[in-house]
Structure formats: structure tokens, C-alpha cells
Scaffold this active site. Structure first.
Site, short mmCIF file in Angstrom:
data_model
loop_
_atom_site.label_atom_id
_atom_site.label_comp_id
_atom_site.label_asym_id
_atom_site.label_seq_id
_atom_site.Cartn_x
_atom_site.Cartn_y
_atom_site.Cartn_z
N ARG A 18 4.22 7.46 -2.89
CA ARG A 18 3.40 7.28 -1.67
C ARG A 18 4.24 7.59 -0.43
NH1 ARG A 18 -1.62 5.58 -0.47
NH2 ARG A 18 -1.99 4.24 1.33
N HIS A 75 -10.00 20.76 -1.00
CA HIS A 75 -9.53 21.42 -2.23
C HIS A 75 -9.59 20.38 -3.36
CE1 HIS A 75 -6.87 23.04 -5.26
NE2 HIS A 75 -6.77 24.18 -4.60
N ARG A 103 0.96 -4.89 -8.04
CA ARG A 103 0.65 -3.62 -7.35
C ARG A 103 -0.50 -3.84 -6.37
NH1 ARG A 103 -0.36 -0.79 -12.89
NH2 ARG A 103 0.96 0.98 -12.44
N ASP A 112 9.31 -23.24 -4.22
CA ASP A 112 9.87 -22.44 -3.12
C ASP A 112 10.99 -23.23 -2.47
OD1 ASP A 112 8.49 -19.79 -1.49
OD2 ASP A 112 10.18 -20.85 -0.57
N ARG A 151 6.45 -6.71 9.36
CA ARG A 151 7.76 -6.33 8.81
C ARG A 151 7.95 -4.81 8.77
NH1 ARG A 151 7.81 -10.14 3.55
NH2 ARG A 151 5.55 -9.80 3.73
N CYS A 174 7.48 -2.80 1.41
CA CYS A 174 7.37 -2.18 0.08
C CYS A 174 7.67 -0.70 0.17
CB CYS A 174 5.96 -2.41 -0.48
SG CYS A 174 5.41 -4.07 -0.30
N LYS A 179 7.06 0.89 -11.14
CA LYS A 179 6.77 0.26 -9.84
C LYS A 179 7.40 1.06 -8.71
CE LYS A 179 5.61 -2.57 -6.65
NZ LYS A 179 4.22 -2.66 -6.20
#
Ligand code: SAJ
Length: 423
Positions: A212, A243, A153, A33, A323, A259, A205
Site C-alpha cells: 500500500r 483500465h 488487518r 495494560d 500519529r 502502520c 502482514k
């Protein structure tokens, strides 16, 4: 393909658990990192991410001697890029982290290596952005080295379980690349592993998260329609979902996180002429905080000078991630309308830049004119109503996430729900 040592570039909420999983599988992992603070924290045995079970897993990875952290990559059998892909103010994809992470590999890339991009990216990123950068070494993708795209995911809060159990899709620039990717992830993935090409994997992805977002947008629009037609949207959704082929999601104050509120814009940017419904859904969700403010205004009469106790700043229940949080956007709009807002966020006691926060919930509620529930944290669903009644004169609640249990009304509070046209 056999793997003895890999580099995982990016030690965020995906990279660090992934690096730890590979270390636990018995191979050497160099976690990389560029953020020196992250390297310092991890090297000192600390953790910069709030995720159940992660501390134990990272500690074990280090104590086994399989995980080490560094500011730059090293020669390895495989390189996994798991860095952020945010968007700029104009909603265009910010690919700087992917570019610099890919560039950082160049001095260490060798014949026979496997490179995998995990970061959620616009369609064709692997082929059009990552591949040309890597081929600056003179090595050819697909023959000299292998190249894949494989998105995560996992659901924040359930990362360690889902990393192992979820189906994994791996898109290869060649079938040999995809098969090598499967060999690598099979080291810890117990779920099904599906092989395809890179662009299909990138599209899958984006489709998952965009679908969503569109479904949340229709739920939010239903909350507005129900409000106008004198219907309780929560009751209507519950009945509609009986239903066998209907699954309407929950309305709320809007869509946050890095996301669902971000990924659909990659489609809009890549094909604005085609992604019209996707763009409209983003607009509906981004405007939902305004709908919350109009409800609060209707309940309070005027907002000017009113003291509002805002419960929750996180982007969703029981996480410490703020975020793109719609709760924060809602608070900003209320303040612009003249309200005096103070917030309580149990997962971020230190608060959030520019928002007045109170670490003591009782103190916050003691002299509020209104309680505004913005996040469905478990703690808020279980508040001690009788105690609150004893320490505060507040008797009005606006609940945007269907979190206020019936006890509030029984105790004499007036609860106004987002999307409940009966009130
Ligand atoms: N939300 C609603 N109503 C709902 C569901 C969610 O308003 O019915 C809101 C939440 O409050 C939150 C936002 O939407 O503000 C996103 O929350 P989320 O739980 O839907 O999604 P994330 O961002 O925590 O995780 C998603 C997941 N993707 C899908 O469910 C398709 C996760 O599997 C992904 O790995 C993750 O995005 C990611 O990193 O891409």
C-alpha cells in the site's frame, strides 16, 4: 483446543476490541495494560479510544462479567500480545513493548498454554525474539506450549466489523500451534482462517502494508509529474483506473498513521540491500509535505506573515488519530517558511502539542489569507461555501485531498489542487 480464560496484553485500538470480542464469545478475558490511566479509565466505565461501536461492546463485555482489566497477567489457557511496535528516530524497530509484554507472561505460562503475538513485527520476531524469552521458563515452544503469530488487518473506523469478517492468517511454530490458534479465533472470526508458519504470517502482514505504501508513493509521484506537465492528476487517475487491471491510489499530503508509514521500515532494517524500492517509496511519501509547501508558496507568492487556515490534523479522513500525520509535518514546514498557521481538527478539538488550533471554524476562517485542506474529513467535503464567503474575505484555497467540491469555484473562490497542472 478448548479455551475458558485468556489474557489479552495491550488494550489499545486492537487489543481492547479483540478482548471485548472474545468476552462477547462467552469466555473469560483478562485485559492487561501497563498504562495505569487506561486501567483507571476502563474500570470507571470510560473509553480511551474513538472507534464506532466500541463503547457498547466494551460495556457489554464488562457487564457480562467476562471481561476484567488488570495491570498484570494471570494464569490462563491463552495469552495474546497486542502491543505497539513503533520505530526509533533512525527508523529501527522499537521492540521494547513486545519484549516486556512477553516477559510479563513468564510467571503465568503453563504446559499446554497457547501464546499468540499479534503486533506487527519484523520478520522472524516470533521465532527469534518471543520464543527464546518464553523458553526461559524451561518450557519448550511447540511441545510444552503452543506459539503463533497472527496479525490484525482491521481498518481504523471499521474495526469491529473487520475483526469478524476479515480473513485471518495464523502462523504456527508447529502445525498443532496454528490449529490451536484457529480454534481460538474461530470463537468470533467469521472470515476465512488461513494457517501457515510464523515467519510467513509476519511477512504477509508487512507485505500488505508495504504494498500500500509503495502504491501511495507512485500516486504521489504522479501528482508531481502531472503538476509539471500541465495535467490534472485527479482526472488522469480517474481515467487510468478505468483500465480493468489498473488501480492507482490517491495522492495526498503524505502517509501517516502508525502502520503504513512504519511497517515498510521493518523490511528496510531487516534487509537494506534488498528493500531498495521500499525505502525509496518511504522517502517519496515522507517528502510529499515539501511538495505541498512548494505549491502553497507558488500560490501565495511569499509565505512570510501569511495567515493560513489549515483544515485537518488527523492522519487520514474521519479518524481522531494524529500519529505520524503528514498534515502536522506540512504545518511545521509552513511555519518554518514564515507562515502563521492555525489549524482546525474536528476530531481533536483540544488540538495538538506545538500547533495553534482554533475550535471555532468560523473564527479560524474569518481572517485567513488562505484555506489549506490537509485531510479529507467528510465535514470538510460538505462545508457551506456561501456561509464561508459571507464571514471571510479569504478567496484562495489549496486542496491537497481533492475534497473541495465545484461549488467553491462557482462561488468565486480560486481552488488550487495538489497535482493539478492546469492551474
Ligand atoms: N493514503 C493516501 N492515499 C491513499 C490511501 C491512503 O495518501 O490512496 C494515506 C492516508 O491518508 C493515511 C495513510 O495513507 O495517511 C494510511 O492510511 P490507510 O487508510 O491506507 O491505512 P491505515 O493505516 O488506516 O490502515 C492500514 C490498512 N492496511 C491496508 O489497507 C493494507 C489496514 O487494513 C491495516 O490493518 C492497518 O494499516 C494496520 O493496522 O496495519
Amino acid at each position: 483446543m478448548k479455551f475458558n480464560k485468556i489474557c489479552v496484553i495491550g488494550l489499545g485500538y486492537i487489543g481492547l476490541p479483540t478482548a471485548s470480542m472474545f468476552a462477547a464469545s462467552g469466555i473469560k478475558v483478562v485485559g492487561v495494560d501497563v498504562n495505569q490511566e487506561i486501567i483507571r479509565t476502563l474500570s470507571a466505565g470510560g473509553l480511551h479510544i474513538h472507534e464506532p461501536g466500541l463503547k457498547t461492546m466494551v460495556d457489554q463485555a464488562f457487564s457480562s462479567g467476562n471481561l476484567s482489566v488488570s495491570a498484570q497477567p494471570e494464569e490462563a489457557d491463552a495469552f495474546i500480545i497486542a502491543v505497539p511496535t513503533p520505530f526509533y528516530g533512525d527508523k529501527k524497530a522499537d521492540m521494547r513493548f513486545v519484549k516486556s509484554a512477553t516477559e510479563s507472561i513468564l510467571p503465568y505460562l503453563r504446559k499446554g498454554n497457547l501464546v499468540i503475538l499479534e503486533s506487527t513485527s519484523p520478520p522472524r520476531t516470533t521465532n527469534k525474539l518471543v520464543k527464546p524469552i518464553l523458553e526461559k521458563t524451561g518450557l519448550v515452544a511447540g511441545s510444552d506450549f503452543l506459539l503463533c503469530y497472527s496479525p490484525e488487518r482491521v481498518l481504523p473506523g471499521q474495526i469491529l466489523r473487520e475483526l469478524v469478517e476479515n480473513t485471518r492468517v495464523i502462523g504456527g511454530i508447529t502445525s498443532q500451534s496454528a490449529e490451536a490458534g484457529r480454534d481460538l479465533y474461530r470463537l468470533f472470526v467469521k472470515g476465512e482462517i488461513i494457517l501457515t508458519d510464523t515467519t510467513t504470517a509476519e511477512m504477509v502482514k508487512l507485505m500488505e502494508n508495504t504494498c500500500r505504501d509503495v502504491n501511495i508513493a507512485i500516486a504521489n509521484e504522479f501528482s508531481r509529474l502531472a503538476d509539471r506537465f500541465g495535467v490534472n492528476v485527479w482526472e488522469a487517475i480517474e481515467i487510468a483506473n478505468l483500465h480493468p487491471r489498473v488501480k492507482i491510489l490517491n495522492p495526498g499530503p503524505g502517509v501517516g498513521g502508525h502502520c503504513i508509514s512504519v511497517d515498510p521500515w521493518f523490511f528496510v532494517e531487516a534487509a537494506p540491500d534488498l528493500a531498495q524500492l521500499i525505502a525509496m517509496a518511504r522517502k517519496v511519501n515522507d517528502e510529499q509535505p515539501k511538495f505541498v509547501v512548494s505549491l502553497v508558496e507558488r500560490v501565495m507568492g511569499t509565505l512570510s506573515g501569511k495567515k493560513i487556515a489549515a483544515l485537518g490534523l488527523a492522519y487520514k479522513p474521519d479518524v481522531d488519530d494524529l500519529r505520524e500525520s503528514p498534515a502536522i509535518e506540512t504545518i511545521h514546514l509552513l511555519e518554518q517558511a514564515g507562515a502563521i498557521v492555525e489549524a482546525y481538527e474536528p476530531y481533536k478539538p483540544g488540538g495538538y502539542l506545538g500547533i495553534k488550533t482554533q475550535v471555532e471554524l468560523d473564527l479560524l476562517l474569518a481572517n485567513a489569507d488562505l484555506i489549506l485542506i490537509l485531510v479529507g474529513h467528510a465535514q470538510f467535503r460538505e462545508l457551506d461555501v456561501v456561509h464561508i464567503k459571507s464571514i471571510s474575505a479569504v478567496r484562495t484555497i489549496v486542496d491537497t485531498v481533492n475534497a473541495a467540491k465545484p461549488e467553491w469555484e462557482y462561488a468565486g473562490f480560486k481552488v488550487y489542487q495538489l497535482g493539478n497542472g492546469h492551474q
